[in-house]
Design a protein around this motif. Structure first.
Motif, PDB file in Angstrom:
ATOM      1  N   ARG A   2      17.098   3.920 -13.108  1.00  0.00           N
ATOM      2  CA  ARG A   2      15.793   3.862 -12.581  1.00  0.00           C
ATOM      3  C   ARG A   2      15.408   2.338 -12.562  1.00  0.00           C
ATOM      4  O   ARG A   2      14.959   1.777 -11.467  1.00  0.00           O
ATOM      5  CB  ARG A   2      14.718   4.781 -13.122  1.00  0.00           C
ATOM      6  CG  ARG A   2      14.863   5.999 -12.712  1.00  0.00           C
ATOM      7  CD  ARG A   2      13.336   6.848 -12.603  1.00  0.00           C
ATOM      8  NE  ARG A   2      13.578   8.168 -12.149  1.00  0.00           N
ATOM      9  CZ  ARG A   2      13.642   8.570 -10.910  1.00  0.00           C
ATOM     10  NH1 ARG A   2      13.489   7.591  -9.954  1.00  0.00           N
ATOM     11  NH2 ARG A   2      13.623   9.573 -10.683  1.00  0.00           N
ATOM     12  N   SER A   6      14.882   0.152  -9.316  1.00  0.00           N
ATOM     13  CA  SER A   6      13.427  -0.441  -8.986  1.00  0.00           C
ATOM     14  C   SER A   6      13.795  -2.028  -8.509  1.00  0.00           C
ATOM     15  O   SER A   6      12.945  -2.534  -8.043  1.00  0.00           O
ATOM     16  CB  SER A   6      12.485  -0.338 -10.347  1.00  0.00           C
ATOM     17  OG  SER A   6      12.211   1.022 -10.453  1.00  0.00           O
ATOM     18  N   VAL A   9      14.642  -2.144  -5.140  1.00  0.00           N
ATOM     19  CA  VAL A   9      13.559  -1.766  -4.096  1.00  0.00           C
ATOM     20  C   VAL A   9      12.645  -3.131  -4.002  1.00  0.00           C
ATOM     21  O   VAL A   9      12.473  -3.574  -3.078  1.00  0.00           O
ATOM     22  CB  VAL A   9      12.850  -0.900  -4.857  1.00  0.00           C
ATOM     23  CG1 VAL A   9      11.210  -0.719  -4.291  1.00  0.00           C
ATOM     24  CG2 VAL A   9      13.271   0.609  -4.577  1.00  0.00           C
ATOM     25  N   GLN A  15      15.257   1.452  -0.535  1.00  0.00           N
ATOM     26  CA  GLN A  15      13.883   2.027  -0.560  1.00  0.00           C
ATOM     27  C   GLN A  15      13.653   3.450  -1.124  1.00  0.00           C
ATOM     28  O   GLN A  15      14.663   3.963  -1.296  1.00  0.00           O
ATOM     29  CB  GLN A  15      13.546   2.102   1.210  1.00  0.00           C
ATOM     30  CG  GLN A  15      13.857   0.886   1.938  1.00  0.00           C
ATOM     31  CD  GLN A  15      13.367   1.126   3.624  1.00  0.00           C
ATOM     32  OE1 GLN A  15      13.643   2.327   3.911  1.00  0.00           O
ATOM     33  NE2 GLN A  15      13.197   0.270   4.368  1.00  0.00           N
ATOM     34  N   THR A  16      12.594   3.577  -1.230  1.00  0.00           N
ATOM     35  CA  THR A  16      11.964   4.706  -1.983  1.00  0.00           C
ATOM     36  C   THR A  16      11.114   5.645  -1.113  1.00  0.00           C
ATOM     37  O   THR A  16      10.421   5.157  -0.346  1.00  0.00           O
ATOM     38  CB  THR A  16      11.387   4.539  -3.398  1.00  0.00           C
ATOM     39  OG1 THR A  16      10.977   5.845  -4.129  1.00  0.00           O
ATOM     40  CG2 THR A  16      10.092   3.873  -3.076  1.00  0.00           C
ATOM     41  N   GLY A  21      13.527  10.452  -3.587  1.00  0.00           N
ATOM     42  CA  GLY A  21      14.663   9.489  -4.288  1.00  0.00           C
ATOM     43  C   GLY A  21      14.678   8.149  -3.526  1.00  0.00           C
ATOM     44  O   GLY A  21      13.671   7.714  -2.851  1.00  0.00           O
ATOM     45  N   PHE A  22      15.838   7.709  -3.556  1.00  0.00           N
ATOM     46  CA  PHE A  22      16.086   6.524  -2.868  1.00  0.00           C
ATOM     47  C   PHE A  22      17.105   6.241  -1.816  1.00  0.00           C
ATOM     48  O   PHE A  22      18.048   7.251  -1.956  1.00  0.00           O
ATOM     49  CB  PHE A  22      16.634   5.527  -4.138  1.00  0.00           C
ATOM     50  CG  PHE A  22      15.460   5.359  -5.310  1.00  0.00           C
ATOM     51  CD1 PHE A  22      14.639   4.287  -5.232  1.00  0.00           C
ATOM     52  CD2 PHE A  22      15.610   6.129  -6.375  1.00  0.00           C
ATOM     53  CE1 PHE A  22      13.841   4.141  -6.549  1.00  0.00           C
ATOM     54  CE2 PHE A  22      14.846   6.119  -7.341  1.00  0.00           C
ATOM     55  CZ  PHE A  22      13.840   4.921  -7.575  1.00  0.00           C
TER      56      PHE A  22
END
Length: 176
Positions: A2, A6, A9, A15-16, A21-22
């Motif tokens: 994560r 992050s 991102v 992108q989330t 999710g991503f």
């Protein structure tokens, strides 16, 4: 995992979506054009500053990075799928050498971010370069104009070099 996501991102490479999710940030011709235009504006200024401020060490960085690039460009043009991962950092090193005498830390920092984002598009276009494009000749002209201290020609050549990738995307219909 994560934490890594992050960071991606924050760099807008991932992108989330809430509860989903991503996913990788989509690529588009519009995004490529925007990145390229911004890179051209900043890299042109960085080149102008480097040509004005460059010294013998700057010239040596250009010559040595171009030599390394020359060694890998021919096999990369023949088989980009196999050689791209080795070529990319050497290509980046050449571009960084060209702007290494730029006095603006911020311009160099922003260009580093743009370069990472453009790598996705370079990876896409590397597999589709038309035979009429000779990336080695483009790099040679950039080297020669920088060493000749022709800032305006160098900036114009860089703009053409960056824009040629957009032409490849259009010619092959790779993005909308």
């Amino acid at each position: 995992m994560r934490e890594a996501l992050s960071l991606l991102v924050a760099e807008n490479l991932v992108q989330t979506q809430a509860q989903r999710g991503f996913h990788v940030t989509p690529m588009s011709l519009g995004d490529m054009r925007d990145l390229a235009a911004t890179r051209i504006a900043l890299e042109s200024e960085a080149l102008r500053q480097s040509v004005l401020n460059g010294d013998a060490e700057w010239e040596a960085r250009i010559v040595s990075s171009f030599h390394r690039l020359s060694l890998i460009e021919e096999p990369t043009m023949r088989d980009p799928a196999r050689w791209f991962n080795e070529w990319e950092p050497v290509n980046r090193g050449f571009h960084e050498a060209l702007i290494s005498a730029c006095s603006s830390v911020w311009i160099r920092r922003f260009l580093s971010i743009l370069y990472v984002h453009m790598e996705r598009y370079r990876r896409l276009t590397a597999m589709h370069n038309p035979p009429t494009r000779n990336v080695h000749e483009e790099h040679l002209a950039l080297r020669d104009s920088a060493l000749a201290r022709d800032a305006e020609r160098c900036a114009a050549l860089m703009a053409e070099h960056i824009e040629s990738s957009i032409s490849v995307v259009r010619e092959f219909g790779l993005l909308r």
